[in-house]
Design a protein around this motif. Structure first.
Motif, PDB file in Angstrom:
ATOM      1  N   ASN A 210       0.828  -1.199   0.000  1.00 40.65           N
ATOM      2  CA  ASN A 210       0.000   0.000   0.000  1.00 40.65           C
ATOM      3  C   ASN A 210       0.867   1.254   0.000  1.00 40.65           C
ATOM      4  O   ASN A 210       1.818   1.353   0.782  1.00 40.65           O
ATOM      5  CB  ASN A 210      -0.899   0.036   1.244  1.00 40.65           C
ATOM      6  CG  ASN A 210      -1.862  -1.124   1.292  1.00 40.65           C
ATOM      7  OD1 ASN A 210      -2.537  -1.421   0.313  1.00 40.65           O
ATOM      8  ND2 ASN A 210      -1.935  -1.797   2.425  1.00 40.65           N
ATOM      9  N   VAL A 211       0.548   2.222  -0.855  1.00 34.64           N
ATOM     10  CA  VAL A 211       1.206   3.525  -0.790  1.00 34.64           C
ATOM     11  C   VAL A 211       0.617   4.257   0.404  1.00 34.64           C
ATOM     12  O   VAL A 211      -0.591   4.485   0.482  1.00 34.64           O
ATOM     13  CB  VAL A 211       0.977   4.343  -2.078  1.00 34.64           C
ATOM     14  CG1 VAL A 211       1.707   5.691  -1.978  1.00 34.64           C
ATOM     15  CG2 VAL A 211       1.471   3.577  -3.299  1.00 34.64           C
ATOM     16  N   ILE A 212       1.474   4.622   1.361  1.00 36.77           N
ATOM     17  CA  ILE A 212       0.979   5.195   2.619  1.00 36.77           C
ATOM     18  C   ILE A 212       1.447   6.625   2.846  1.00 36.77           C
ATOM     19  O   ILE A 212       0.937   7.312   3.733  1.00 36.77           O
ATOM     20  CB  ILE A 212       1.408   4.332   3.825  1.00 36.77           C
ATOM     21  CG1 ILE A 212       2.930   4.177   3.873  1.00 36.77           C
ATOM     22  CG2 ILE A 212       0.727   2.966   3.778  1.00 36.77           C
ATOM     23  CD1 ILE A 212       3.443   3.431   5.085  1.00 36.77           C
ATOM     24  N   GLY A 213       2.396   7.101   2.058  1.00 33.27           N
ATOM     25  CA  GLY A 213       2.893   8.465   2.242  1.00 33.27           C
ATOM     26  C   GLY A 213       3.941   8.782   1.205  1.00 33.27           C
ATOM     27  O   GLY A 213       4.182   8.009   0.263  1.00 33.27           O
ATOM     28  N   PHE A 214       4.584   9.947   1.382  1.00 36.13           N
ATOM     29  CA  PHE A 214       5.573  10.393   0.413  1.00 36.13           C
ATOM     30  C   PHE A 214       6.721  11.121   1.093  1.00 36.13           C
ATOM     31  O   PHE A 214       6.559  11.697   2.175  1.00 36.13           O
ATOM     32  CB  PHE A 214       4.937  11.359  -0.603  1.00 36.13           C
ATOM     33  CG  PHE A 214       3.891  10.727  -1.478  1.00 36.13           C
ATOM     34  CD1 PHE A 214       4.236  10.140  -2.683  1.00 36.13           C
ATOM     35  CD2 PHE A 214       2.561  10.698  -1.078  1.00 36.13           C
ATOM     36  CE1 PHE A 214       3.279   9.543  -3.479  1.00 36.13           C
ATOM     37  CE2 PHE A 214       1.590  10.106  -1.868  1.00 36.13           C
ATOM     38  CZ  PHE A 214       1.949   9.526  -3.075  1.00 36.13           C
ATOM     39  N   GLY A 215       7.866  11.077   0.432  1.00 34.73           N
ATOM     40  CA  GLY A 215       8.982  11.948   0.762  1.00 34.73           C
ATOM     41  C   GLY A 215       9.241  12.804  -0.459  1.00 34.73           C
ATOM     42  O   GLY A 215       9.226  12.307  -1.589  1.00 34.73           O
ATOM     43  N   GLY A 216       9.452  14.093  -0.251  1.00 32.87           N
ATOM     44  CA  GLY A 216       9.704  14.994  -1.367  1.00 32.87           C
ATOM     45  C   GLY A 216      11.039  15.697  -1.193  1.00 32.87           C
ATOM     46  O   GLY A 216      11.302  16.276  -0.138  1.00 32.87           O
ATOM     47  N   ARG A 217      11.911  15.658  -2.227  1.00 32.45           N
ATOM     48  CA  ARG A 217      13.242  16.251  -2.139  1.00 32.45           C
ATOM     49  C   ARG A 217      13.362  17.422  -3.097  1.00 32.45           C
ATOM     50  O   ARG A 217      12.948  17.338  -4.254  1.00 32.45           O
ATOM     51  CB  ARG A 217      14.318  15.214  -2.493  1.00 32.45           C
ATOM     52  CG  ARG A 217      15.733  15.666  -2.151  1.00 32.45           C
ATOM     53  CD  ARG A 217      16.788  14.852  -2.861  1.00 32.45           C
ATOM     54  NE  ARG A 217      18.112  15.066  -2.308  1.00 32.45           N
ATOM     55  CZ  ARG A 217      18.849  16.146  -2.509  1.00 32.45           C
ATOM     56  NH1 ARG A 217      18.402  17.141  -3.253  1.00 32.45           N
ATOM     57  NH2 ARG A 217      20.055  16.248  -1.961  1.00 32.45           N
ATOM     58  N   VAL A 218      13.949  18.524  -2.604  1.00 26.95           N
ATOM     59  CA  VAL A 218      14.200  19.672  -3.478  1.00 26.95           C
ATOM     60  C   VAL A 218      15.343  19.321  -4.418  1.00 26.95           C
ATOM     61  O   VAL A 218      16.141  18.416  -4.148  1.00 26.95           O
ATOM     62  CB  VAL A 218      14.544  20.938  -2.664  1.00 26.95           C
ATOM     63  CG1 VAL A 218      13.363  21.349  -1.798  1.00 26.95           C
ATOM     64  CG2 VAL A 218      15.787  20.722  -1.807  1.00 26.95           C
ATOM     65  N   ASP A 220      17.474  21.775  -5.498  1.00 29.95           N
ATOM     66  CA  ASP A 220      18.461  22.837  -5.363  1.00 29.95           C
ATOM     67  C   ASP A 220      18.886  22.900  -3.905  1.00 29.95           C
ATOM     68  O   ASP A 220      18.781  21.904  -3.188  1.00 29.95           O
ATOM     69  CB  ASP A 220      17.891  24.177  -5.849  1.00 29.95           C
ATOM     70  CG  ASP A 220      16.548  24.513  -5.190  1.00 29.95           C
ATOM     71  OD1 ASP A 220      16.297  23.994  -4.067  1.00 29.95           O
ATOM     72  OD2 ASP A 220      15.752  25.263  -5.771  1.00 29.95           O
ATOM     73  N   ASP A 221      19.325  24.060  -3.457  1.00 30.58           N
ATOM     74  CA  ASP A 221      19.798  24.184  -2.068  1.00 30.58           C
ATOM     75  C   ASP A 221      18.740  24.756  -1.122  1.00 30.58           C
ATOM     76  O   ASP A 221      19.054  25.148   0.003  1.00 30.58           O
ATOM     77  CB  ASP A 221      21.047  25.081  -2.021  1.00 30.58           C
ATOM     78  CG  ASP A 221      22.215  24.457  -2.759  1.00 30.58           C
ATOM     79  OD1 ASP A 221      22.310  23.209  -2.743  1.00 30.58           O
ATOM     80  OD2 ASP A 221      23.022  25.196  -3.361  1.00 30.58           O
ATOM     81  N   SER A 222      17.482  24.820  -1.562  1.00 28.49           N
ATOM     82  CA  SER A 222      16.440  25.381  -0.702  1.00 28.49           C
ATOM     83  C   SER A 222      16.122  24.421   0.445  1.00 28.49           C
ATOM     84  O   SER A 222      16.524  23.257   0.433  1.00 28.49           O
ATOM     85  CB  SER A 222      15.179  25.684  -1.521  1.00 28.49           C
ATOM     86  OG  SER A 222      14.702  24.511  -2.149  1.00 28.49           O
ATOM     87  N   THR A 223      15.397  24.917   1.411  1.00 29.48           N
ATOM     88  CA  THR A 223      15.064  24.108   2.591  1.00 29.48           C
ATOM     89  C   THR A 223      13.547  24.081   2.786  1.00 29.48           C
ATOM     90  O   THR A 223      12.839  25.003   2.349  1.00 29.48           O
ATOM     91  CB  THR A 223      15.731  24.689   3.854  1.00 29.48           C
ATOM     92  OG1 THR A 223      15.356  26.057   3.999  1.00 29.48           O
ATOM     93  CG2 THR A 223      17.250  24.601   3.737  1.00 29.48           C
ATOM     94  N   PRO A 224      13.010  23.049   3.448  1.00 27.35           N
ATOM     95  CA  PRO A 224      13.754  21.870   3.910  1.00 27.35           C
ATOM     96  C   PRO A 224      14.151  20.983   2.741  1.00 27.35           C
ATOM     97  O   PRO A 224      13.437  20.890   1.748  1.00 27.35           O
ATOM     98  CB  PRO A 224      12.756  21.167   4.829  1.00 27.35           C
ATOM     99  CG  PRO A 224      11.415  21.535   4.283  1.00 27.35           C
ATOM    100  CD  PRO A 224      11.561  22.943   3.781  1.00 27.35           C
ATOM    101  N   LYS A 225      15.315  20.339   2.882  1.00 25.80           N
ATOM    102  CA  LYS A 225      15.826  19.480   1.814  1.00 25.80           C
ATOM    103  C   LYS A 225      14.841  18.353   1.533  1.00 25.80           C
ATOM    104  O   LYS A 225      14.514  18.060   0.380  1.00 25.80           O
ATOM    105  CB  LYS A 225      17.184  18.921   2.234  1.00 25.80           C
ATOM    106  CG  LYS A 225      17.843  18.002   1.214  1.00 25.80           C
ATOM    107  CD  LYS A 225      19.200  17.539   1.746  1.00 25.80           C
ATOM    108  CE  LYS A 225      19.861  16.545   0.799  1.00 25.80           C
ATOM    109  NZ  LYS A 225      21.171  16.068   1.327  1.00 25.80           N
TER     110      LYS A 225
END
Length: 583
Positions: A210-218, A220-225
């Motif tokens: 089951n897909v239960i959530g996500f992680g998202g990555r920038v 560039d150098d912006s935050t949060p990474k």
């Protein structure tokens, strides 16, 4: 989630605990019980027992226990309701239309479907012109198209309501999007907008797919990474690991634990299909327990900086408590596995794996790095701390090997350091002996539950209550002789509730089994009840029953007198304060 009692009795009857547990644990009969190696913690000598006649399991090592539903909850990491559904499907039973349960489960099914649809949306967006920057980033990081597909990587458009618009058009409500952690809300205006925008997206998938959530990555150098999904009814970062759904199928004999998604993905791409990553949180005991279900050996690949070393030091005892063998991989010339693989390739990484330090080597080397051994004062302090560390190692061989290494590092005679280790070992054993003696001299402590939240305030009554419940489970007909006894007569609230449940089931001609109470007791309560029922059974005699009942009533009467005395004392104190009484 209240299921009809008759349905639960049928569920337990159609799922014999020895059959269900036997699908996960190799069991050997020993008398009336079955024994095997506990699936919940590492052990070499079987301490996990199954009692078919009682319908319960119990581990004398980690003290987990309960009925067949509790076992499935623990082994499959399911909620109570989902474990019931799991067993119902196994037995070909139709789950009754229980409103509360069906509503909760249907909500989870909606959120799983929503998250899967969101993952498909993000994946499709990666292939559009808007996803060009994300594709370029993946190409720069050396992530192949096959890996992108394998992990369902995607891109969240740089628009405020891109996902919101598409998902509501598919029939999902804004409330569901909020519940799934896919939207954020402006505190002042209350407006809703996509939580993830202009990020490379990593779907988080549980072990059941089951897909239960996500992680998202920038990119560039912006935050949060990294930005992760918040906690929801389907997503708990303390109980899930990235890529565990893939790793559980791996044929390798170990699992590699990394710090980040990209490290885990790189390892898979280079042929190491046994890598997982934590979800933006430190390793938890729940993570360790999950890992121990799929492997006996874990390789830690945390960064070599101070934060990584601290994380490794914290993780080692947590992992070892589950029985895992822990090895630590040290990298030189690269800060993480992703960078190392790109620089040196899979063969060099394989050599690193083969040369991994075990936890003893790692701890000793980490300790050594804190001292300048060219200075006598620091050499002495290193020797003391190394001796204290090595004294705690379990075998004489380990103490000899690492004692010699520590002596060589400090430029000391092995005999000198061996003496220091022996002294530290004796101090450690004396301390353990004092603790053991203290426990033996305190019989009240010896009968206390292993679960700290369940303490006995009145030991005499609690021991009698344990004996009474064992008799009643063994021979329910004895409930006829407990007329007048109420739940309030028990000093342990848990036992009072168990007794009340037994009387109700007896009066309604329902099965009197521990497993039948799984819906009304917490896992900790169920484990303790199972531990009580594992103790030696009392003789089935009217005298023993009368003794137990007498003790309960005597202790209850004392408690009432004590309560009354306390109340009178409070009244006197109150009168004194208000000036109503004399001295």
């Amino acid at each position: 989630m209240a299921f009809p009692p008759a349905f639960l009795d049928e569920l337990n009857a159609r799922n014999p605990i020895e059959d269900v547990v036997g699908q996960y644990v190799a069991l050997t009969r020993r008398g009336s019980n079955l024994f095997g190696l506990c699936p919940f913690h590492g052990e070499k000598t079987p301490s996990f027992s199954v009692a078919p006649e009682k319908g319960i399991f119990y581990c004398f090592g980690c003290h987990k226990g309960g009925g067949v539903v509790n076992f499935i909850m623990e082994i499959e990491n399911l909620t109570y309701g989902d474990a019931v559904r799991f067993l119902a499907k196994r037995a070909g039973l139709e789950v009754p239309d229980d409103g509360a349960y069906q509503s909760q489960y249907k909500k989870k099914e909606r959120l799983w479907a929503l998250c899967r649809a969101a993952a498909q949306f993000y994946h499709a967006q990666l292939k559009t012109p808007a996803g060009e920057e994300a594709r370029a980033y993946l190409q720069k990081r050396g992530v192949s198209g096959q890996t992108v597909t394998r992990f369902g990587l995607g891109y969240s458009p740089n628009r405020w309501t891109a996902l919101l618009d598409v998902m509501t058009a598919k029939g999902y409500t804004k409330e569901e999007l909020l519940e799934a952690g896919l939207l954020s809300q402006n505190r002042d205006k209350g407006t809703l907008y996509d939580r993830f925008r202009n990020r490379l997206m990593f779907p988080i998938i549980d072990v059941r797919g089951n897909v239960i959530g996500f992680g998202g990555r920038v990119m560039d150098d912006s935050t949060p990474k990294y930005l992760n999904s918040p906690e929801t009814i389907i997503f708990n970062k303390r109980r899930n690991l990235f890529a565990m759904n893939v790793v559980k199928k791996s044929k390798r004999e170990f699992i590699i634990l990394t710090e980040g998604y990209m490290d885990a993905i790189a390892l898979h791409q280079y042929g190491f299909d046994c890598a997982v990553a934590s979800l933006g949180t430190s390793l938890t005991q729940e993570h360790a327990d999950m890992l121990s279900k799929y492997t006996d050996e874990l390789v830690l690949t945390y960064d070599g900086d101070e934060a990584g070393q601290n994380a490794t030091q914290r993780a080692i005892p947590m992992l070892e408590r589950t029985g895992l063998r822990v090895r630590i991989l040290r990298m030189r010339g690269a800060k993480d596995p992703d960078e190392f693989l790109k620089k040196y390739g899979a063969d060099r990484f394989r050599l690193l794996l083969e040369g991994c330090e075990n936890q003893a080597e790692y701890r000793l080397r980490s300790l050594q790095m804190r001292f300048d051994l060219s200075q006598d004062e620091q050499k002495v302090e290193f020797a003391k701390q190394a001796a204290a560390l090595i004294a705690g190692f379990g075998t004489a061989v380990e103490r000899e090997v690492y004692g010699t290494r520590a002596a060589e590092a400090a430029g000391l005679s092995p005999d000198v350091l061996r003496m220091e280790i022996d002294r530290a070992r004796k101090r450690l054993l004396r301390q353990e002996k004092r603790e053991e003696t203290r426990r033996e001299m305190d019989p009240a402590a010896a009968v206390q539950p292993f679960q700290r939240e369940l303490r006995y305030d009145n030991v005499r009554s609690a021991v009698a209550e344990e004996g009474l419940l064992r008799m009643l489970f063994r021979e329910p007909a004895l409930l006829a002789q407990t007329e007048g006894l109420t739940a309030e007569d028990f000093s342990v609230p848990l036992f009072g509730r168990v007794y009340a449940a037994l009387r109700e089931r007896w009066q309604n001609d329902l099965a009197i089994t521990p497993a039948a109470l799984a819906d009304s007791l917490s896992p900790a309560e169920m484990a303790h009840l199972t531990a009580v029922l594992q103790k030696q059974e009392p003789p089935l005699s009217e005298t023993a029953l009368a003794d137990y009942l007498r003790i309960l009533r005597e202790e209850r009467a004392k408690a009432r007198v004590s309560d009354a005395s306390d109340l009178l004392a409070m009244q006197r104190d109150l009168k004194k304060k208000k000036g109503y009484g004399g001295s």
